[in-house]
Design a protein around this motif. Structure first.
Motif, PDB file in Angstrom:
ATOM      1  N   ARG A  83       6.786  17.227   3.318  1.00 17.17           N
ATOM      2  CA  ARG A  83       5.883  16.977   4.469  1.00 17.17           C
ATOM      3  C   ARG A  83       4.598  16.382   3.517  1.00 17.17           C
ATOM      4  NH1 ARG A  83       3.966  18.259   9.393  1.00 17.17           N
ATOM      5  NH2 ARG A  83       1.832  18.675   9.617  1.00 17.17           N
ATOM      6  N   ASP A  84       3.855  15.536   4.328  1.00 19.84           N
ATOM      7  CA  ASP A  84       2.634  15.003   3.741  1.00 19.84           C
ATOM      8  C   ASP A  84       2.614  14.229   2.185  1.00 19.84           C
ATOM      9  OD1 ASP A  84       1.132  16.001   5.981  1.00 19.84           O
ATOM     10  OD2 ASP A  84       1.571  18.052   5.099  1.00 19.84           O
ATOM     11  N   SER A  85       3.821  13.558   1.924  1.00 20.42           N
ATOM     12  CA  SER A  85       4.152  13.311   0.498  1.00 20.42           C
ATOM     13  C   SER A  85       3.917  11.500   0.697  1.00 20.42           C
ATOM     14  CB  SER A  85       5.306  13.568  -0.006  1.00 20.42           C
ATOM     15  OG  SER A  85       6.401  13.490   0.987  1.00 20.42           O
ATOM     16  N   TYR A  86       3.405  10.951   1.609  1.00 21.47           N
ATOM     17  CA  TYR A  86       3.228   9.542   1.833  1.00 21.47           C
ATOM     18  C   TYR A  86       2.788   8.907   0.477  1.00 21.47           C
ATOM     19  CZ  TYR A  86       2.439   4.865   3.383  1.00 21.47           C
ATOM     20  OH  TYR A  86       2.541   3.514   3.359  1.00 21.47           O
ATOM     21  N   ALA A  87       3.611   8.016  -0.103  1.00 19.27           N
ATOM     22  CA  ALA A  87       3.243   7.388  -1.454  1.00 19.27           C
ATOM     23  C   ALA A  87       2.382   6.226  -0.957  1.00 19.27           C
ATOM     24  CB  ALA A  87       4.272   7.195  -2.102  1.00 19.27           C
ATOM     25  N   PHE A  88       0.968   6.223  -1.287  1.00 25.48           N
ATOM     26  CA  PHE A  88       0.248   4.988  -1.073  1.00 25.48           C
ATOM     27  C   PHE A  88       0.519   3.950  -2.314  1.00 25.48           C
ATOM     28  CE2 PHE A  88      -1.877   7.950   1.343  1.00 25.48           C
ATOM     29  CZ  PHE A  88      -2.444   7.356   2.505  1.00 25.48           C
ATOM     30  N   ASP A  89       0.299   2.775  -2.224  1.00 25.98           N
ATOM     31  CA  ASP A  89       0.664   1.862  -3.252  1.00 25.98           C
ATOM     32  C   ASP A  89      -0.490   2.085  -4.335  1.00 25.98           C
ATOM     33  OD1 ASP A  89       0.672  -0.507  -4.766  1.00 25.98           O
ATOM     34  OD2 ASP A  89       1.036  -1.704  -3.497  1.00 25.98           O
ATOM     35  N   PRO A  90       0.137   2.340  -5.617  1.00 26.34           N
ATOM     36  CA  PRO A  90      -0.849   2.833  -6.682  1.00 26.34           C
ATOM     37  C   PRO A  90      -1.893   1.514  -7.071  1.00 26.34           C
ATOM     38  CG  PRO A  90       1.372   2.470  -7.633  1.00 26.34           C
ATOM     39  CD  PRO A  90       1.288   2.382  -5.798  1.00 26.34           C
ATOM     40  N   ARG A 101      -2.828  -8.454  -1.179  1.00 24.15           N
ATOM     41  CA  ARG A 101      -3.364  -7.124  -1.668  1.00 24.15           C
ATOM     42  C   ARG A 101      -3.226  -5.955  -0.915  1.00 24.15           C
ATOM     43  NH1 ARG A 101      -6.079  -8.478  -6.317  1.00 24.15           N
ATOM     44  NH2 ARG A 101      -6.858 -10.700  -6.468  1.00 24.15           N
ATOM     45  N   VAL A 102      -3.246  -4.875  -1.448  1.00 24.37           N
ATOM     46  CA  VAL A 102      -3.183  -3.751  -0.487  1.00 24.37           C
ATOM     47  C   VAL A 102      -4.391  -2.863  -0.709  1.00 24.37           C
ATOM     48  CG1 VAL A 102      -1.897  -1.431  -0.275  1.00 24.37           C
ATOM     49  CG2 VAL A 102      -0.821  -3.548  -0.901  1.00 24.37           C
ATOM     50  N   TYR A 103      -5.038  -2.429   0.467  1.00 23.42           N
ATOM     51  CA  TYR A 103      -6.352  -1.584   0.274  1.00 23.42           C
ATOM     52  C   TYR A 103      -6.043  -0.405   1.209  1.00 23.42           C
ATOM     53  CZ  TYR A 103      -8.182  -6.325   0.025  1.00 23.42           C
ATOM     54  OH  TYR A 103      -8.468  -7.678  -0.703  1.00 23.42           O
ATOM     55  N   ARG A 104      -7.204   0.590   0.359  1.00 21.04           N
ATOM     56  CA  ARG A 104      -7.015   1.917   1.045  1.00 21.04           C
ATOM     57  C   ARG A 104      -8.756   2.283   1.547  1.00 21.04           C
ATOM     58  NH1 ARG A 104      -4.369   5.957  -1.838  1.00 21.04           N
ATOM     59  NH2 ARG A 104      -5.663   7.485  -0.496  1.00 21.04           N
ATOM     60  N   ASP A 105      -8.563   3.013   2.692  1.00 18.50           N
ATOM     61  CA  ASP A 105      -9.809   3.389   3.520  1.00 18.50           C
ATOM     62  C   ASP A 105      -9.370   4.664   4.174  1.00 18.50           C
ATOM     63  OD1 ASP A 105     -12.168   3.693   4.365  1.00 18.50           O
ATOM     64  OD2 ASP A 105     -12.223   1.641   5.528  1.00 18.50           O
ATOM     65  N   SER A 106     -10.564   5.304   4.708  1.00 21.44           N
ATOM     66  CA  SER A 106     -10.483   6.456   5.505  1.00 21.44           C
ATOM     67  C   SER A 106     -10.875   6.221   7.007  1.00 21.44           C
ATOM     68  CB  SER A 106     -11.121   7.635   4.897  1.00 21.44           C
ATOM     69  OG  SER A 106     -10.926   8.923   5.580  1.00 21.44           O
ATOM     70  N   LEU A 107      -9.934   6.651   7.891  1.00 20.82           N
ATOM     71  CA  LEU A 107     -10.374   6.529   9.158  1.00 20.82           C
ATOM     72  C   LEU A 107     -10.808   7.897  10.008  1.00 20.82           C
ATOM     73  CD1 LEU A 107     -10.176   4.605  11.706  1.00 20.82           C
ATOM     74  CD2 LEU A 107      -7.704   5.559  12.181  1.00 20.82           C
ATOM     75  N   PRO A 108     -12.278   7.678  10.383  1.00 24.57           N
ATOM     76  CA  PRO A 108     -12.714   9.224  10.918  1.00 24.57           C
ATOM     77  C   PRO A 108     -12.164   9.327  12.256  1.00 24.57           C
ATOM     78  CG  PRO A 108     -14.215   7.372  11.305  1.00 24.57           C
ATOM     79  CD  PRO A 108     -13.115   6.660  10.251  1.00 24.57           C
ATOM     80  N   GLY A 109     -12.455  10.628  12.547  1.00 31.78           N
ATOM     81  CA  GLY A 109     -11.849  11.113  13.924  1.00 31.78           C
ATOM     82  C   GLY A 109     -12.309  10.237  14.849  1.00 31.78           C
ATOM     83  N   SER A 110     -13.319   9.610  15.234  1.00 32.75           N
ATOM     84  CA  SER A 110     -13.750   8.873  16.290  1.00 32.75           C
ATOM     85  C   SER A 110     -14.396   7.549  15.484  1.00 32.75           C
ATOM     86  CB  SER A 110     -14.702   9.767  17.271  1.00 32.75           C
ATOM     87  OG  SER A 110     -15.986  10.237  16.235  1.00 32.75           O
ATOM     88  N   GLY A 112      13.057  -1.587  -7.098  1.00 31.98           N
ATOM     89  CA  GLY A 112      12.212  -1.687  -5.920  1.00 31.98           C
ATOM     90  C   GLY A 112      11.123  -0.736  -5.643  1.00 31.98           C
ATOM     91  N   GLY A 113      11.022   0.429  -6.339  1.00 31.95           N
ATOM     92  CA  GLY A 113      10.460   1.519  -5.867  1.00 31.95           C
ATOM     93  C   GLY A 113       9.162   1.478  -7.001  1.00 31.95           C
ATOM     94  N   GLY A 114       8.001   2.426  -6.588  1.00 31.93           N
ATOM     95  CA  GLY A 114       7.028   2.757  -7.587  1.00 31.93           C
ATOM     96  C   GLY A 114       5.879   1.900  -7.724  1.00 31.93           C
ATOM     97  N   GLY A 115       6.170   0.998  -6.889  1.00 29.87           N
ATOM     98  CA  GLY A 115       4.658  -0.022  -7.044  1.00 29.87           C
ATOM     99  C   GLY A 115       4.391  -1.176  -8.013  1.00 29.87           C
ATOM    100  N   VAL A 116       3.236  -1.654  -8.129  1.00 29.66           N
ATOM    101  CA  VAL A 116       3.328  -2.693  -8.741  1.00 29.66           C
ATOM    102  C   VAL A 116       3.675  -2.704 -10.392  1.00 29.66           C
ATOM    103  CG1 VAL A 116       1.662  -4.511  -9.861  1.00 29.66           C
ATOM    104  CG2 VAL A 116       1.365  -3.725  -7.656  1.00 29.66           C
ATOM    105  N   GLY A 117       3.528  -1.714 -10.919  1.00 30.06           N
ATOM    106  CA  GLY A 117       3.866  -1.303 -12.355  1.00 30.06           C
ATOM    107  C   GLY A 117       5.366  -1.329 -12.660  1.00 30.06           C
ATOM    108  N   MET A 118       6.248  -0.474 -11.606  1.00 32.07           N
ATOM    109  CA  MET A 118       7.498  -0.373 -11.688  1.00 32.07           C
ATOM    110  C   MET A 118       8.221  -1.758 -11.450  1.00 32.07           C
ATOM    111  SD  MET A 118       8.435   2.626 -12.915  1.00 32.07           S
ATOM    112  CE  MET A 118       7.163   2.180 -13.968  1.00 32.07           C
ATOM    113  N   LYS A 119       7.600  -2.607 -10.485  1.00 33.45           N
ATOM    114  CA  LYS A 119       8.118  -3.507  -9.915  1.00 33.45           C
ATOM    115  C   LYS A 119       8.081  -4.511 -11.365  1.00 33.45           C
ATOM    116  CE  LYS A 119       6.900  -3.788  -5.034  1.00 33.45           C
ATOM    117  NZ  LYS A 119       5.911  -4.310  -4.196  1.00 33.45           N
ATOM    118  N   VAL A 120       7.105  -4.554 -11.931  1.00 33.57           N
ATOM    119  CA  VAL A 120       6.776  -5.519 -13.238  1.00 33.57           C
ATOM    120  C   VAL A 120       8.303  -5.036 -14.149  1.00 33.57           C
ATOM    121  CG1 VAL A 120       5.648  -5.987 -15.270  1.00 33.57           C
ATOM    122  CG2 VAL A 120       4.578  -5.975 -13.053  1.00 33.57           C
ATOM    123  N   LEU A 121       8.206  -3.861 -14.323  1.00 30.27           N
ATOM    124  CA  LEU A 121       9.503  -3.351 -15.233  1.00 30.27           C
ATOM    125  C   LEU A 121      10.780  -3.595 -14.828  1.00 30.27           C
ATOM    126  CD1 LEU A 121       8.059   0.082 -16.200  1.00 30.27           C
ATOM    127  CD2 LEU A 121       7.840  -1.797 -17.418  1.00 30.27           C
TER     128      LEU A 121
END
Length: 450
Positions: free
Chosen positions: A47-54, A75-84, A405-414
């Motif tokens: 539970r609650d183990s979502y893997a965001f793009d590093p 590109r991929v972006y991160r933000d935080s959505l408030p309750g309202s 195909g897993g692990g984000g940009v770093g692993m994709k390069v490898l």
């Protein structure tokens, strides 16, 4: 270890010269190795183990169009959505390209809610004309999980045409009243936004949806299942191909898979939840199976109620992947408009733990990909990300082995360079040894001679 013709010995606990810098690199590599697809950390869909793009960049959405931050395709972006309230972002599109902005919202641990709690994502032009609206909700399972909704501007429509600024609006949906029955503000949800652009065609193509497709559901595949643990997010989704697959998943867990589907091919999937080993009762929406397109747009979904007996849920029949499907009226047909990775997402309701125990529960996925593949449309330009609508031989191999195909940009390069994690570790350890030797040589050279 040798330096300038003499042997130097280190006592247990001593650090060789150059070890400080090398240790950090080795630690990073070991962490990357531990996060490779199929690792035990997410084997049961914790539970609650979502893997965001590093490689995701932090961004802060504005309260309105004024000052809305620009999101660049690819590109991929991160933000935080408030309750309202609503967050606003900007996309700059040319007149010829279609734009897609998928938003994934991740509730924090312990989140509870109603079936209608979720997010709404809209895209508007500079005049405030609504180009699209999509929502994603917890649904009948009443179980908090990552929710994804897509904002899009498609060329060739009567609304939202022309070059310029377009605005992505993201807002929370709630059944009403204070969060979790308290007077405290609703907690913020983390966001992942991954914009994509699709160029126009080099030559005029069809403007109506294909007809005469087979509406019948394909027969589910049979045979002994093979183990294939899912990933924890879109970026770390585990490759999956045609076959019968088996995984474990814990209550409240979400698993991500990606299936490469080429132009002209058709995808069908069935998820089966095994019988429970203890407990009795009923859980509505116990297992949820969702399908998303290469731009993370919702295609179709199925869920099942559970009484402890083996049950299955199947996706509706879908058409083969064709460019002209974008002109179809039905959402499922319309979304099958690109070749690329289609994402199968499994979620097991947290309420399963109260009735049938903590599991993990076993799920069998029967995946069929059939139909003759053919060349896709000729684009007048390239999409961003560049390979988003492409299926390669490496993708097909990964779907069989599940190793890439897993692990984000770093692993994709490898993975793209054909370098395994064990090889990387040996290279780093070798680099550590070389650094230590150089440091020892410098230290010896600085000492006064007798």
């Amino acid at each position: 270890m040798r330096g300038r013709g003499r042997t130097t010995w280190w006592r247990a606990g001593d650090r060789p010269p150059g070890a400080v810098a090398g240790a950090g690199v080795v630690t990073a590599v070991l962490c990357a190795v531990a996060a490779l697809p199929g690792g035990p950390a997410t084997a049961a869909g914790a539970r609650d183990s979502y893997a965001f793009d590093p490689a995701g960049r932090s961004v802060t959405g504005a309260k309105g169009t004024a000052g809305a931050p620009l999101l660049e395709a690819g590109r991929v972006y991160r933000d935080s959505l408030p309750g309202s309230g609503t967050l606003t972002y900007r996309l700059d599109l040319t007149a010829a390209e279609s734009g897609y902005a998928p938003v994934t919202a991740v509730p924090p641990a312990g989140t509870t809610g109603n079936a209608t709690d979720g997010i709404r994502v809209s895209l508007e032009d500079a005049r405030g004309t609504r180009c699209s609206t999509a929502s994603a909700l917890f649904g009948a399972g009443l179980s908090a999980r990552p929710l994804t909704a897509l904002g899009q501007r498609q060329t060739g429509r009567s609304l939202c045409q022309g070059a310029g600024a377009y605005y992505l609006l993201v807002e929370r949906l709630a059944a009403g009243g204070p969060a979790n029955g308290t007077t405290s503000p609703a907690p913020a949800w983390d966001l992942e936004i991954a914009p994509v652009t699709e160029p126009g065609l080099a030559a005029a193509g069809p403007t109506t949806a294909p007809r005469n497709r087979d509406p019948a559901s394909p027969e589910p595949l049979t045979g002994d299942p093979r183990d294939r643990t899912g990933g924890a997010g879109f970026t770390s989704a585990r490759p999956l191909g045609q076959g019968v697959w088996r995984t474990g998943i814990a209550p409240g867990g979400t698993l991500f898979y990606k299936v490469p589907v080429d132009w002209g091919r058709r995808l069908h999937a069935v998820a089966e939840l095994d019988a429970a080993t203890n407990g009795h009762g009923y859980v509505g929406g116990a297992l949820n199976l969702s399908l998303y397109s290469p731009v993370r747009g919702y295609v179709d979904g199925a869920s099942l109620g559970y009484t402890g007996n083996r049950r299955s849920a199947a996706l509706d029949p879908l058409p083969p992947v064709e460019y002209a499907n974008r002109y179809a009226v039905l959402t499922g047909e319309n979304a099958m408009r690109f070749a690329g990775d289609y994402y199968l997402v499994l979620h097991l309701s947290q309420k399963m733990a109260d009735t049938f125990g903590t599991g993990p529960f076993h799920v069998t996925l029967r995946v069929r990909v059939d139909g003759p593949a053919h060349d896709g449309p000729r684009y007048d330009g390239r999409p961003e990300p560049r390979d988003v609508f492409t299926v390669t031989e490496r993708d097909r191999e990964a779907a069989v082995t599940g190793n890439a195909g897993g692990g984000g940009v770093g692993m994709k390069v490898l993975a793209g360079g054909g370098i395994g994690a064990g090889t990387v570790l040996l290279l780093v350890l070798g680099g550590w040894t070389v650094a230590a030797r150089r440091a020892q040589t410098r230290a010896s050279a600085q000492k006064p001679t007798a």
